[in-house]
Design a protein around this motif. Structure first.
Motif, PDB file in Angstrom:
ATOM      1  N   ILE A 106       7.781   3.775  -6.176  1.00 42.36           N
ATOM      2  CA  ILE A 106       6.892   2.770  -5.971  1.00 42.36           C
ATOM      3  C   ILE A 106       5.439   3.474  -5.634  1.00 42.36           C
ATOM      4  CG2 ILE A 106       6.087   0.961  -4.034  1.00 42.36           C
ATOM      5  CD1 ILE A 106       9.057   0.822  -3.494  1.00 42.36           C
ATOM      6  N   TYR A 107       5.357   4.623  -5.071  1.00 42.77           N
ATOM      7  CA  TYR A 107       3.892   5.426  -5.021  1.00 42.77           C
ATOM      8  C   TYR A 107       3.309   5.582  -6.614  1.00 42.77           C
ATOM      9  CZ  TYR A 107       0.604   8.965  -4.120  1.00 42.77           C
ATOM     10  OH  TYR A 107      -0.400   9.860  -3.981  1.00 42.77           O
ATOM     11  N   LYS A 108       4.251   5.994  -7.386  1.00 36.60           N
ATOM     12  CA  LYS A 108       3.874   6.214  -8.662  1.00 36.60           C
ATOM     13  C   LYS A 108       3.352   5.092  -9.650  1.00 36.60           C
ATOM     14  CE  LYS A 108       6.621  10.480  -8.963  1.00 36.60           C
ATOM     15  NZ  LYS A 108       7.809  11.145  -9.577  1.00 36.60           N
ATOM     16  N   LEU A 109       4.057   3.950  -9.057  1.00 37.57           N
ATOM     17  CA  LEU A 109       3.583   2.811  -9.943  1.00 37.57           C
ATOM     18  C   LEU A 109       2.350   2.355  -9.303  1.00 37.57           C
ATOM     19  CD1 LEU A 109       4.160   0.328 -11.541  1.00 37.57           C
ATOM     20  CD2 LEU A 109       5.627  -0.653  -9.654  1.00 37.57           C
ATOM     21  N   LEU A 110       2.301   2.296  -7.831  1.00 38.46           N
ATOM     22  CA  LEU A 110       0.944   1.806  -7.151  1.00 38.46           C
ATOM     23  C   LEU A 110      -0.295   2.727  -7.550  1.00 38.46           C
ATOM     24  CD1 LEU A 110       2.382   0.972  -3.379  1.00 38.46           C
ATOM     25  CD2 LEU A 110       1.845  -0.553  -5.421  1.00 38.46           C
ATOM     26  N   GLN A 111       0.075   4.050  -7.857  1.00 34.18           N
ATOM     27  CA  GLN A 111      -0.893   5.006  -8.251  1.00 34.18           C
ATOM     28  C   GLN A 111      -1.650   4.626  -9.432  1.00 34.18           C
ATOM     29  OE1 GLN A 111       0.290   9.085  -8.620  1.00 34.18           O
ATOM     30  NE2 GLN A 111      -1.525   9.689  -7.674  1.00 34.18           N
ATOM     31  N   LYS A 112      -0.961   3.887 -10.332  1.00 34.23           N
ATOM     32  CA  LYS A 112      -1.431   3.501 -11.578  1.00 34.23           C
ATOM     33  C   LYS A 112      -2.116   2.291 -11.800  1.00 34.23           C
ATOM     34  CE  LYS A 112       2.394   5.743 -14.143  1.00 34.23           C
ATOM     35  NZ  LYS A 112       3.633   5.613 -15.002  1.00 34.23           N
ATOM     36  N   MET A 113      -2.152   1.385 -10.652  1.00 34.87           N
ATOM     37  CA  MET A 113      -2.716   0.203 -10.509  1.00 34.87           C
ATOM     38  C   MET A 113      -4.139   0.390  -9.945  1.00 34.87           C
ATOM     39  SD  MET A 113       0.719  -1.858  -8.822  1.00 34.87           S
ATOM     40  CE  MET A 113      -0.441  -3.319  -8.786  1.00 34.87           C
ATOM     41  N   PRO A 114      -5.081  -0.612 -10.557  1.00 38.49           N
ATOM     42  CA  PRO A 114      -6.438  -0.398 -10.080  1.00 38.49           C
ATOM     43  C   PRO A 114      -6.634  -0.828  -8.341  1.00 38.49           C
ATOM     44  CG  PRO A 114      -6.227  -1.743 -11.842  1.00 38.49           C
ATOM     45  CD  PRO A 114      -5.026  -1.341 -11.602  1.00 38.49           C
ATOM     46  N   LYS A 115      -7.450  -0.063  -7.810  1.00 36.95           N
ATOM     47  CA  LYS A 115      -7.448  -0.263  -6.270  1.00 36.95           C
ATOM     48  C   LYS A 115      -8.697  -0.988  -5.922  1.00 36.95           C
ATOM     49  CE  LYS A 115      -3.733   2.465  -5.940  1.00 36.95           C
ATOM     50  NZ  LYS A 115      -3.697   2.858  -7.256  1.00 36.95           N
ATOM     51  N   GLY A 116      -9.794  -0.952  -6.641  1.00 33.96           N
ATOM     52  CA  GLY A 116     -10.921  -1.483  -6.237  1.00 33.96           C
ATOM     53  C   GLY A 116     -11.854  -0.399  -5.588  1.00 33.96           C
ATOM     54  N   ALA A 117     -11.806  -0.603  -4.127  1.00 30.18           N
ATOM     55  CA  ALA A 117     -12.718   0.299  -3.633  1.00 30.18           C
ATOM     56  C   ALA A 117     -12.198   1.296  -2.496  1.00 30.18           C
ATOM     57  CB  ALA A 117     -14.035  -0.489  -3.202  1.00 30.18           C
ATOM     58  N   ALA A 118     -12.878   2.259  -2.222  1.00 29.55           N
ATOM     59  CA  ALA A 118     -12.486   3.142  -1.042  1.00 29.55           C
ATOM     60  C   ALA A 118     -13.777   2.962   0.077  1.00 29.55           C
ATOM     61  CB  ALA A 118     -12.350   4.499  -1.256  1.00 29.55           C
ATOM     62  N   LEU A 119     -13.791   2.210   0.955  1.00 25.48           N
ATOM     63  CA  LEU A 119     -14.824   1.861   1.837  1.00 25.48           C
ATOM     64  C   LEU A 119     -14.823   2.685   2.843  1.00 25.48           C
ATOM     65  CD1 LEU A 119     -14.365  -2.055   1.394  1.00 25.48           C
ATOM     66  CD2 LEU A 119     -15.685  -0.499   0.111  1.00 25.48           C
ATOM     67  N   HIS A 159     -10.951   8.631  -8.835  1.00 27.85           N
ATOM     68  CA  HIS A 159     -10.747   7.913 -10.124  1.00 27.85           C
ATOM     69  C   HIS A 159      -9.349   7.986 -10.586  1.00 27.85           C
ATOM     70  CE1 HIS A 159     -11.340   7.349 -14.450  1.00 27.85           C
ATOM     71  NE2 HIS A 159     -11.969   6.355 -14.011  1.00 27.85           N
ATOM     72  N   LYS A 160      -8.741   9.277 -10.333  1.00 26.05           N
ATOM     73  CA  LYS A 160      -7.030   9.509 -10.784  1.00 26.05           C
ATOM     74  C   LYS A 160      -6.384   8.544 -10.117  1.00 26.05           C
ATOM     75  CE  LYS A 160      -6.906  13.874 -11.741  1.00 26.05           C
ATOM     76  NZ  LYS A 160      -6.556  15.314 -11.265  1.00 26.05           N
ATOM     77  N   ASP A 161      -6.534   7.740  -8.725  1.00 26.26           N
ATOM     78  CA  ASP A 161      -6.030   7.018  -8.276  1.00 26.26           C
ATOM     79  C   ASP A 161      -6.412   5.432  -8.544  1.00 26.26           C
ATOM     80  OD1 ASP A 161      -4.022   8.432  -6.783  1.00 26.26           O
ATOM     81  OD2 ASP A 161      -5.104   9.056  -5.113  1.00 26.26           O
ATOM     82  N   ASN A 162      -7.216   5.728  -9.537  1.00 23.40           N
ATOM     83  CA  ASN A 162      -7.709   4.230 -10.065  1.00 23.40           C
ATOM     84  C   ASN A 162      -8.495   3.307  -9.094  1.00 23.40           C
ATOM     85  OD1 ASN A 162      -6.795   3.707 -12.752  1.00 23.40           O
ATOM     86  ND2 ASN A 162      -4.931   3.976 -11.933  1.00 23.40           N
ATOM     87  N   ILE A 163      -9.453   4.203  -8.227  1.00 23.32           N
ATOM     88  CA  ILE A 163     -10.115   3.812  -7.253  1.00 23.32           C
ATOM     89  C   ILE A 163     -11.562   3.650  -8.134  1.00 23.32           C
ATOM     90  CG2 ILE A 163     -11.718   4.066  -5.275  1.00 23.32           C
ATOM     91  CD1 ILE A 163      -9.087   5.209  -4.009  1.00 23.32           C
ATOM     92  N   MET A 164     -12.577   2.542  -8.009  1.00 20.65           N
ATOM     93  CA  MET A 164     -13.405   2.212  -8.832  1.00 20.65           C
ATOM     94  C   MET A 164     -14.924   2.233  -8.143  1.00 20.65           C
ATOM     95  SD  MET A 164     -12.108   2.153 -11.900  1.00 20.65           S
ATOM     96  CE  MET A 164     -10.504   2.259 -12.365  1.00 20.65           C
ATOM     97  N   TYR A 165     -14.720   2.319  -6.802  1.00 22.92           N
ATOM     98  CA  TYR A 165     -16.047   2.328  -5.994  1.00 22.92           C
ATOM     99  C   TYR A 165     -15.724   3.115  -4.600  1.00 22.92           C
ATOM    100  CZ  TYR A 165     -19.715   0.214  -3.227  1.00 22.92           C
ATOM    101  OH  TYR A 165     -20.983   0.103  -2.324  1.00 22.92           O
ATOM    102  N   LEU A 166     -16.981   3.816  -4.438  1.00 26.11           N
ATOM    103  CA  LEU A 166     -16.726   4.486  -3.107  1.00 26.11           C
ATOM    104  C   LEU A 166     -18.003   4.252  -2.094  1.00 26.11           C
ATOM    105  CD1 LEU A 166     -15.808   6.874  -1.374  1.00 26.11           C
ATOM    106  CD2 LEU A 166     -17.180   8.364  -2.799  1.00 26.11           C
ATOM    107  N   GLU A 167     -17.832   4.019  -0.853  1.00 28.26           N
ATOM    108  CA  GLU A 167     -18.441   3.992   0.227  1.00 28.26           C
ATOM    109  C   GLU A 167     -18.168   5.393   1.067  1.00 28.26           C
ATOM    110  OE1 GLU A 167     -18.798   0.491   2.261  1.00 28.26           O
ATOM    111  OE2 GLU A 167     -19.882  -0.561   0.675  1.00 28.26           O
ATOM    112  N   LEU A 168     -19.257   6.451   0.936  1.00 29.39           N
ATOM    113  CA  LEU A 168     -19.010   7.483   1.587  1.00 29.39           C
ATOM    114  C   LEU A 168     -19.916   7.843   2.921  1.00 29.39           C
ATOM    115  CD1 LEU A 168     -17.698  10.472   0.991  1.00 29.39           C
ATOM    116  CD2 LEU A 168     -20.166  10.894   0.351  1.00 29.39           C
ATOM    117  N   ARG A 169     -19.304   7.900   4.290  1.00 26.09           N
ATOM    118  CA  ARG A 169     -19.958   8.028   5.222  1.00 26.09           C
ATOM    119  C   ARG A 169     -20.484   9.760   5.333  1.00 26.09           C
ATOM    120  NH1 ARG A 169     -19.101   3.693   8.837  1.00 26.09           N
ATOM    121  NH2 ARG A 169     -17.931   2.235   7.699  1.00 26.09           N
TER     122      ARG A 169
END
Length: 287
Positions: free
Chosen positions: A91-104, A229-239
């Protein structure tokens, strides 16, 4: 008499019907209708799945049932014990391939894996290490041996220290432990919240000497974007508190320099990965 009997029937028959409706046994059809209405109000509840999406949903549901039936169920284990199980999970490997949107909500001090810091950054030239009196470490890049200070009396060049150590893999693992909370005995090692918090603070202080070196910070930001990006995250908000960065000769850069550098690295990453939306910094303070 007949009139009184009719009055009783007219009064109690509706009450008996109402009691049947409210006796804790609702009509199954009404119950199904309510459940469908509730599902329809969830995010995506009004979407109709295609045949391919339904096939994927069936596959994912089957994988979930298999994982729940396993002897060790990751959500029921301590995270340190479950981490390896999660990484091996289909399940983790499958979800890892899916787009995540953003890490906020990602903190700048924990953007990159500890393995990369130890196995890449600490092997670079001019990296010094000091073992403190409270069982922690400090790192510093310098073109000469750093002067002693209250928490570090003796700085050693890591390159020279590794040359004297036979088990470099074991040494690297010990450094990783200084930069993370991981332990094989979490219950014994962290008996209360204060102990965990102290180790947590030490890990960030130890990493700071590596991360705030100007050339490293540039590579660090880029590596962090790569890992996301390797986890298919396409946007980052960094504190970030925008700590001052330093050069080998001791030159200090201000916060404006750090912001410009972050902008340059992000632009370069977007050029190399056009599908990446971008990143922004949210200035925060230490609490």
């Amino acid at each position: 008499m007949v009139k009184s009997l009719c009055l009783v029937l007219l009064t109690f028959v509706p009450l008996l019907w109402f009691a049947r409706e409210s006796d804790g046994m609702p009509d199954p059809a009404r119950r199904d209708l309510l459940m469908r209405e509730e599902v329809s109000r969830q995010t995506g509840g009004l979407l109709t799945l295609t045949a391919a999406e339904q096939k994927l949903d069936t596959c994912l549901h089957r994988l979930k049932e298999q994982e729940m039936a396993a002897t060790l169920f990751p959500p029921a284990e301590h995270f340190f014990k479950a981490k390896l199980l999660i990484e091996k999970s289909p399940i983790y490997k499958l979800l890892q391939k899916m787009p995540k949107g953003a890490a906020l909500h990602v903190h700048s001090s924990s953007l990159v894996s500890a393995e990369w810091l130890v196995k890449n950054v600490t092997y670079r030239p001019h990296c010094y290490i000091c073992f403190t009196w409270d069982n922690s470490v400090r790192f510093l890049f310098s073109n000469r041996q750093p002067f002693p200070r209250w928490d570090c009396f003796y700085w050693q060049l890591l390159e020279s220290l590794r040359a004297r150590i036979e088990d470099n893999a074991g040494f690297d693992n010990s450094l990783i432990q200084h930069l993370t909370l991981f332990t094989e005995d979490p219950d014994g090692e962290y008996p209360n919240q204060d102990v965990v918090w102290e180790k947590f603070e030490k890990a960030f202080i130890a990493a700071a000497g590596l991360i705030t070196h100007a050339p490293i910070l540039r590579d660090y930001i880029y590596q962090g974007l790569e890992e996301l990006h390797k986890d298919n995250i396409m946007y980052l908000e960094l504190r970030s508190g925008l700590s001052r960065t330093y050069e080998l000769d001791g030159t200090i850069h201000d916060k404006v320099w750090t912001l410009k550098m972050f902008q340059e690295v992000t632009s370069k990453f977007k050029q190399n990965h056009p599908e990446f939306f971008g990143a922004r910094i949210i200035i925060s303070v230490h609490r």
